[in-house]
Motif scaffolding. Structure first.
Motif, PDB file in Angstrom:
ATOM      1  N   LEU A   1      -4.578  49.138  97.457  1.00 45.00           N
ATOM      2  CA  LEU A   1      -4.328  48.944  98.904  1.00 45.00           C
ATOM      3  C   LEU A   1      -4.422  50.436  99.699  1.00 45.00           C
ATOM      4  CD1 LEU A   1      -3.524  47.439 101.528  1.00 45.00           C
ATOM      5  CD2 LEU A   1      -1.294  47.766 101.069  1.00 45.00           C
ATOM      6  N   VAL A   2      -3.684  51.294  99.036  1.00 41.12           N
ATOM      7  CA  VAL A   2      -3.864  52.742  99.657  1.00 41.12           C
ATOM      8  C   VAL A   2      -5.271  53.021  99.633  1.00 41.12           C
ATOM      9  CG1 VAL A   2      -3.461  55.073  99.383  1.00 41.12           C
ATOM     10  CG2 VAL A   2      -1.630  53.413  98.988  1.00 41.12           C
ATOM     11  N   GLU A   3      -6.040  52.909  98.886  1.00 40.86           N
ATOM     12  CA  GLU A   3      -7.504  53.268  98.659  1.00 40.86           C
ATOM     13  C   GLU A   3      -8.332  52.635  99.874  1.00 40.86           C
ATOM     14  OE1 GLU A   3      -8.907  55.720  97.206  1.00 40.86           O
ATOM     15  OE2 GLU A   3      -6.844  56.302  96.451  1.00 40.86           O
TER      16      GLU A   3
ATOM     17  N   ARG B   1       3.439  43.995 101.562  1.00 42.11           N
ATOM     18  CA  ARG B   1       3.329  43.151 100.491  1.00 42.11           C
ATOM     19  C   ARG B   1       2.401  41.953 100.637  1.00 42.11           C
ATOM     20  NH1 ARG B   1       9.143  41.415 100.162  1.00 42.11           N
ATOM     21  NH2 ARG B   1       8.570  39.908  98.604  1.00 42.11           N
ATOM     22  N   ALA B   2       2.236  41.460 101.722  1.00 41.19           N
ATOM     23  CA  ALA B   2       1.373  40.316 102.335  1.00 41.19           C
ATOM     24  C   ALA B   2      -0.109  41.061 102.146  1.00 41.19           C
ATOM     25  CB  ALA B   2       1.738  39.549 103.616  1.00 41.19           C
ATOM     26  N   LEU B   3      -0.215  42.161 102.756  1.00 33.37           N
ATOM     27  CA  LEU B   3      -1.710  42.556 102.800  1.00 33.37           C
ATOM     28  C   LEU B   3      -2.062  43.042 101.458  1.00 33.37           C
ATOM     29  CD1 LEU B   3      -3.704  43.466 104.980  1.00 33.37           C
ATOM     30  CD2 LEU B   3      -2.694  45.799 105.096  1.00 33.37           C
ATOM     31  N   ALA B   4      -1.117  43.313 100.613  1.00 27.83           N
ATOM     32  CA  ALA B   4      -1.621  43.739  99.262  1.00 27.83           C
ATOM     33  C   ALA B   4      -2.018  42.343  98.559  1.00 27.83           C
ATOM     34  CB  ALA B   4      -0.710  44.470  98.476  1.00 27.83           C
ATOM     35  N   ALA B   5      -1.422  41.336  98.875  1.00 30.82           N
ATOM     36  CA  ALA B   5      -1.576  40.273  98.008  1.00 30.82           C
ATOM     37  C   ALA B   5      -3.227  39.513  98.555  1.00 30.82           C
ATOM     38  CB  ALA B   5      -0.356  39.229  98.420  1.00 30.82           C
ATOM     39  N   ARG B   6      -3.117  39.745 100.013  1.00 26.08           N
ATOM     40  CA  ARG B   6      -4.384  39.286 100.577  1.00 26.08           C
ATOM     41  C   ARG B   6      -5.665  39.950  99.780  1.00 26.08           C
ATOM     42  NH1 ARG B   6      -6.327  36.412 105.173  1.00 26.08           N
ATOM     43  NH2 ARG B   6      -4.019  36.007 105.784  1.00 26.08           N
ATOM     44  N   LEU B   7      -5.476  41.275  99.819  1.00 24.23           N
ATOM     45  CA  LEU B   7      -6.731  42.148  99.188  1.00 24.23           C
ATOM     46  C   LEU B   7      -7.052  41.720  97.676  1.00 24.23           C
ATOM     47  CD1 LEU B   7      -8.386  44.527  99.344  1.00 24.23           C
ATOM     48  CD2 LEU B   7      -6.632  46.067  98.866  1.00 24.23           C
TER      49      LEU B   7
ATOM     50  N   HIS C   1      -6.436  38.952  96.477  1.00 24.17           N
ATOM     51  CA  HIS C   1      -6.738  37.652  96.259  1.00 24.17           C
ATOM     52  C   HIS C   1      -8.430  37.509  96.945  1.00 24.17           C
ATOM     53  CE1 HIS C   1      -7.154  33.267  96.790  1.00 24.17           C
ATOM     54  NE2 HIS C   1      -7.732  33.392  98.212  1.00 24.17           N
ATOM     55  N   ASP C   2      -8.695  38.278  97.716  1.00 24.59           N
ATOM     56  CA  ASP C   2     -10.121  38.408  98.214  1.00 24.59           C
ATOM     57  C   ASP C   2     -10.370  39.423  99.188  1.00 24.59           C
ATOM     58  OD1 ASP C   2     -12.883  37.857  99.397  1.00 24.59           O
ATOM     59  OD2 ASP C   2     -12.037  36.093 100.837  1.00 24.59           O
ATOM     60  N   ALA C   3     -10.892  40.660  98.355  1.00 24.66           N
ATOM     61  CA  ALA C   3     -11.202  41.917  99.119  1.00 24.66           C
ATOM     62  C   ALA C   3     -12.048  41.711  99.977  1.00 24.66           C
ATOM     63  CB  ALA C   3     -11.950  42.965  97.849  1.00 24.66           C
ATOM     64  N   ASP C   4     -12.950  40.546 100.196  1.00 18.30           N
ATOM     65  CA  ASP C   4     -13.866  40.635 101.452  1.00 18.30           C
ATOM     66  C   ASP C   4     -13.488  40.087 102.778  1.00 18.30           C
ATOM     67  OD1 ASP C   4     -16.054  41.806  99.719  1.00 18.30           O
ATOM     68  OD2 ASP C   4     -16.356  40.018  98.917  1.00 18.30           O
ATOM     69  N   ASP C   5     -12.026  39.595 102.522  1.00 20.44           N
ATOM     70  CA  ASP C   5     -11.573  38.877 103.809  1.00 20.44           C
ATOM     71  C   ASP C   5     -11.535  39.896 104.763  1.00 20.44           C
ATOM     72  OD1 ASP C   5      -9.853  37.913 105.538  1.00 20.44           O
ATOM     73  OD2 ASP C   5      -8.390  37.235 104.312  1.00 20.44           O
TER      74      ASP C   5
ATOM     75  N   ILE D   1      -8.345  41.920 106.539  1.00 14.32           N
ATOM     76  CA  ILE D   1      -7.656  42.873 106.057  1.00 14.32           C
ATOM     77  C   ILE D   1      -7.889  44.138 106.746  1.00 14.32           C
ATOM     78  CG2 ILE D   1      -7.649  44.337 103.837  1.00 14.32           C
ATOM     79  CD1 ILE D   1      -8.333  41.927 102.249  1.00 14.32           C
ATOM     80  N   ASP D   2      -9.212  44.381 106.944  1.00 17.84           N
ATOM     81  CA  ASP D   2      -9.695  45.855 108.016  1.00 17.84           C
ATOM     82  C   ASP D   2      -9.006  45.562 109.112  1.00 17.84           C
ATOM     83  OD1 ASP D   2     -10.981  46.428 105.698  1.00 17.84           O
ATOM     84  OD2 ASP D   2     -12.724  46.261 106.134  1.00 17.84           O
ATOM     85  N   GLU D   3      -8.997  44.479 109.987  1.00 14.57           N
ATOM     86  CA  GLU D   3      -8.521  44.443 111.166  1.00 14.57           C
ATOM     87  C   GLU D   3      -6.876  44.717 111.018  1.00 14.57           C
ATOM     88  OE1 GLU D   3     -10.074  43.757 113.706  1.00 14.57           O
ATOM     89  OE2 GLU D   3     -11.277  41.712 113.744  1.00 14.57           O
ATOM     90  N   VAL D   4      -6.366  44.110 110.252  1.00 10.94           N
ATOM     91  CA  VAL D   4      -4.843  44.424 109.983  1.00 10.94           C
ATOM     92  C   VAL D   4      -4.547  45.984 109.773  1.00 10.94           C
ATOM     93  CG1 VAL D   4      -2.674  44.072 108.629  1.00 10.94           C
ATOM     94  CG2 VAL D   4      -4.226  42.187 109.290  1.00 10.94           C
ATOM     95  N   ILE D   5      -5.389  46.663 109.017  1.00  5.79           N
ATOM     96  CA  ILE D   5      -5.203  48.275 108.569  1.00  5.79           C
ATOM     97  C   ILE D   5      -5.242  48.793 109.851  1.00  5.79           C
ATOM     98  CG2 ILE D   5      -6.357  49.869 107.524  1.00  5.79           C
ATOM     99  CD1 ILE D   5      -6.759  47.969 105.248  1.00  5.79           C
ATOM    100  N   VAL D   6      -6.473  48.694 110.529  1.00  7.15           N
ATOM    101  CA  VAL D   6      -6.738  49.346 112.079  1.00  7.15           C
ATOM    102  C   VAL D   6      -5.327  49.038 112.857  1.00  7.15           C
ATOM    103  CG1 VAL D   6      -8.325  49.682 113.865  1.00  7.15           C
ATOM    104  CG2 VAL D   6      -9.170  49.386 111.514  1.00  7.15           C
ATOM    105  N   GLN D   7      -5.089  47.908 112.929  1.00  7.74           N
ATOM    106  CA  GLN D   7      -3.941  47.702 113.861  1.00  7.74           C
ATOM    107  C   GLN D   7      -2.529  48.146 113.466  1.00  7.74           C
ATOM    108  OE1 GLN D   7      -4.350  46.061 116.974  1.00  7.74           O
ATOM    109  NE2 GLN D   7      -2.344  46.722 117.012  1.00  7.74           N
ATOM    110  N   LEU D   8      -2.334  48.324 112.119  1.00 10.99           N
ATOM    111  CA  LEU D   8      -1.008  48.929 111.606  1.00 10.99           C
ATOM    112  C   LEU D   8      -1.062  50.192 111.942  1.00 10.99           C
ATOM    113  CD1 LEU D   8       1.264  48.618 109.736  1.00 10.99           C
ATOM    114  CD2 LEU D   8      -0.210  49.337 107.849  1.00 10.99           C
ATOM    115  N   LEU D   9      -2.346  50.953 112.172  1.00  9.08           N
ATOM    116  CA  LEU D   9      -2.416  52.456 112.362  1.00  9.08           C
ATOM    117  C   LEU D   9      -1.915  52.644 114.070  1.00  9.08           C
ATOM    118  CD1 LEU D   9      -2.974  55.269 112.252  1.00  9.08           C
ATOM    119  CD2 LEU D   9      -5.330  54.824 112.531  1.00  9.08           C
ATOM    120  N   GLU D  10      -2.652  51.530 114.766  1.00 12.55           N
ATOM    121  CA  GLU D  10      -2.605  51.657 116.140  1.00 12.55           C
ATOM    122  C   GLU D  10      -1.212  51.361 116.595  1.00 12.55           C
ATOM    123  OE1 GLU D  10      -5.916  50.364 118.216  1.00 12.55           O
ATOM    124  OE2 GLU D  10      -7.404  51.397 117.247  1.00 12.55           O
ATOM    125  N   THR D  11      -0.640  50.419 115.815  1.00  9.21           N
ATOM    126  CA  THR D  11       0.781  50.179 116.456  1.00  9.21           C
ATOM    127  C   THR D  11       1.520  51.409 116.299  1.00  9.21           C
ATOM    128  OG1 THR D  11       0.622  48.077 115.737  1.00  9.21           O
ATOM    129  CG2 THR D  11       2.813  48.840 115.956  1.00  9.21           C
TER     130      THR D  11
END
Length: 635
Positions: free
Chosen positions: A505-507, A571-577, A579-583, A586-596
């Motif tokens: 997930l960090v990568e 934990r949920a984001l890591a599990a989603r990654l 399960h399906d790295a192409d979801d 995932i990227d939408e949530v990552i960007v929103q996490l930073l902007e929050t």
């Protein structure tokens, strides 16, 4: 008689409109302003007479005379001050006030008519008080003869419209006479009892006799007391209130009073106040109005700004020094060592009196801080030569209380705590919601909430207090004492993402965010929040905040994003990654996490830009279990 007509400046025309229509209920101040102008003219004559030999009427009594003629409908105020010639009348009553008039009208717009008392105070502050006569007068005629023998008397006349008339006059005595033709709705000011009441309220301590024509003779109506030279024990609260009202052009109760009488090593008398209502322009004015400086009861400077440090510019009052020379230029006055010694003495007494109030009356000190707290913070932030007691006078909202001194904070530090912690935010709500506070709450560590603009400067001006360093909770690498729910590694004991999944997930986060972050790493302090931003290598969140406040267009550099492997979101984001790295979510949530996090830190350049992404995330979160996204090929 007037023989020339001159148009007022636009600013004065606007000023006249404001005075007549916005301050109708405060009309009595016109007499206060006329008496104040007369007193200034008398003081100037005393000062100028020290250096000039040939003067008009040198033996005339220095005084002010007020006479009402109810039958003629006129009110006359006369003084034997320095007087004016034709050019000075034009300069003082026609053009020179235009800068003050502009400042006054702008200040009135800011008040928006919501504070009549403050508006009343502004009249005196900006030197536009003469024009208040048109609140009560249909016409004003000013006749004056200068103290200079070679200058002809002159007369100025106006109805308060768009122009005034000017010309030569036949005046035999030195000084100035203001004659008003009083409007019908202001005839109360033709009654001697009313005039006496106004003078006693606003001008009782003018240092020259004020005579009122009553029952066929002149009678003095003011006490004419140099209150600052009386014994402090003989000056009661009502006298202080009345004198402050004269200084501030309106009755006020002092929050702090300093009545000083020193004989050694300096002979100084001083009477200073912190009014119960702050001048609305003070925070913008780095110098303030200053103090009235006397030498042996002779006013030598109306606005001396060197007698107190800037952070005490809210004090108003009088300083009377026996050892100052009377006939000295302003430049020479500023250079005299005696002035620096007086400043040191006054500063110690003022700060001492504020400290006494803080120790003895929490409620009264709370009122003082509500008006003048920012000036104490200004002292800490900007003045390294400040009185050493100033930090003790500060009060802060914290994660526990609404008002805490640094001394109280230190006294109740937790076992093993050596630092004073603070969080910076735009407001209290944002500070309380900061993820940086989680480890401090878990350990029972109190944190100062720095949410005022000046607070951004405090850590630089006060890096430590009583050998306890001030530390930003957003600082990277903070070492805190262990909490009860931590294991031997210092991490919370809640369920965590596995090391491999977290590493993946960090990568992914590093790849998605790129140079928007300095790095992505695990947080060892967060408990429930998903992430926090800390300063990058060699950076300082506090310094960045300071630069945002002081440098237009400044953009903070990228910060380190710390992720909490025990949070539900991570934990949920890591599990989603996994399960399906192409979801795509995932990227939408990552960007929103930073902007929050940027939003919480007050760093987001355009919060509205998040709207589309938030809507997509809400749509995804709202789908029923097993429901395919719209437009997909799933059945």
């Amino acid at each position: 008689m007037p023989d020339e007509t001159i148009a007022f400046k636009t600013e004065i025309t606007q000023l006249l409109d404001i005075l007549v229509h916005s301050l109708y209920s405060e009309r009595e101040i016109f007499l206060r302003e006329l008496v104040s102008n007369a007193s200034d003219a008398l003081n100037r004559f005393k000062l100028e007479s020290l250096s000039q030999q040939e003067l008009a009427d040198p033996g005339t009594e220095l005084a002010i005379w007020i006479r009402a003629d109810a039958e003629a409908g006129t009110l006359t105020v006369r003084d034997t001050g320095r007087g004016m010639d034709k050019g000075e009348l034009v300069e003082n009553l026609g053009t020179i006030a235009h800068s003050g008039a502009r400042a006054f009208t702008e200040a009135m717009r800011e008040l928006n008519g919501s504070d009549t008392a403050s508006a009343r105070d502004l009249i005196g502050r900006f030197g536009v008080g003469f024009y208040s006569v048109f609140m009560v007068a249909e016409e004003a005629t000013v006749t004056s003869r200068s103290l200079h023998l070679d200058r002809a008397p002159a007369v100025w006349r106006s109805t308060g419209g768009g122009s005034f008339e000017i010309g030569e006059a036949d005046a035999r005595e030195r000084g100035t006479e203001v004659r008003l033709r009083v409007r019908d709705d202001a005839r109360e000011f033709l009654e001697t009892a009313r005039l006496r009441q106004v003078v006693r309220t606003h001008s009782n301590y003018v240092p020259f006799p004020i005579y009122l024509w009553q029952d066929g003779e002149w009678s003095q109506v003011n006490d004419r007391t140099a209150l600052w030279r009386e014994r402090p024990a003989d000056v009661d609260a009502e006298k202080h209130r009345a004198f402050l009202g004269q200084l501030r052009f309106g009755a006020q109760d002092p929050l702090v009073t300093v009545h000083l009488q020193a004989d050694a090593p300096l002979q100084v008398h001083a009477l200073l106040y912190a009014p119960d209502r702050r001048d609305p322009m003070l925070l913008r004015d780095p110098d303030g109005d200053g103090l009235k400086l006397y030498a042996r009861k002779v006013l030598i400077e109306e606005h001396n700004r060197s007698l107190l440090p800037r952070y005490l510019r809210f004090m108003v009052g009088v300083v009377d020094a026996e050892d100052l020379p009377l006939n000295v230029s302003r430049e020479m006055l500023q250079a005299t060592p005696l002035l620096a010694r007086i400043r040191s003495l006054l500063t110690k007494r003022v700060v001492g009196e504020i400290a006494r109030l803080a120790d003895e009356d929490d409620q009264a000190y709370g009122r003082f801080l509500a008006e003048y707290g920012p000036f104490l913070k200004e002292a800490v932030a900007t003045d390294p030569t400040r009185d050493e007691r100033i930090p003790d006078l500060l009060r802060f909202r914290t994660t526990r209380d609404d008002s805490v001194s640094l001394a109280s904070y230190v006294e109740r530090m937790a076992d093993g705590q050596s630092d004073i912690y603070y969080v910076q935010a735009d407001d209290v709500q944002a500070a309380q919601a900061s993820p940086h506070l989680e480890p401090f709450r878990r350990r029972g560590l109190e944190v100062l909430l720095l949410t005022e603009p000046l607070d951004a400067f405090l850590p630089m001006g006060l890096p430590s207090y009583r050998e306890h360093p001030l530390r930003d909770v957003a600082e990277a690498g903070l070492e805190l004492p262990p909490a009860a729910d931590e294991d031997a590694t210092g991490a919370p004991t809640a369920e965590r993402v596995g090391d491999d999944a977290f590493g993946s997930l960090v990568e992914r986060v590093r790849t998605v965010l790129g140079d928007r972050v300095a790095d992505v790493r695990e947080s060892t302090l967060l408990e429930t929040s998903a992430a926090r931003l800390v300063a990058g290598p060699g950076g300082s969140a506090g310094l960045e905040r300071l630069r945002r406040l002081t440098e237009e267009g400044y953009r903070a550099g990228p910060r380190v994003l710390e992720l909490n492997p025990a949070s539900d979101l991570v934990r949920a984001l890591a599990a989603r990654l996994e399960h399906d790295a192409d979801d795509p979510l995932i990227d939408e949530v990552i960007v929103q996490l930073l902007e929050t996090q940027l939003l919480l830190e007050g760093l987001h350049p355009n919060p509205a830009a998040m709207a589309g992404r938030l809507e997509r995330l809400l749509t995804a979160a709202s789908r029923a279990p097993g429901e395919a996204p719209a437009g997909s090929d799933e059945t």
